[in-house]
Write a protein that holds these residues in place. Sequence first.
Motif: not given
Length: 121
Positions: A34-39, A87-92
């Motif tokens: 799966g994927f997580f997003r870290q802002a 708001a989708d910006t981040g490290i995935y």
Amino acid sequence: VDLVESGGGLAQAGDSLTLTCVASGRTFSAYTLGFFRQAPGKEPEFIAAASKTGAMAVADSVKGRFSISRDNDKNTIYLQMNNLEPADTGIYLCGSDASRAPGSRWSPDYWGQGTQVTVSS
């Protein structure tokens, strides 16, 4: 297990991107991917995950815009991201675990290095 993400980059609001995560090595530890997003300055946030048996979960915050799919033969998952927002910006970050089903509280045992997604308005 080694996890390698790709597909990140710069996008404008409304664009689409597809992220890929490939698992190699001890792939028995990749029952769920799966994927997580870290802002910036925040903890990783669950985005989506898929198990080998076809179970899938997508976070409510992106449901309707993001979808996940999996190719078991390739030990690969794909995160299709449509109608991107700033708001989708981040490290995935791609994660994996050997036995737990995907869900909003899923917690991986292994992590990739991540791929940066930056969405401008």
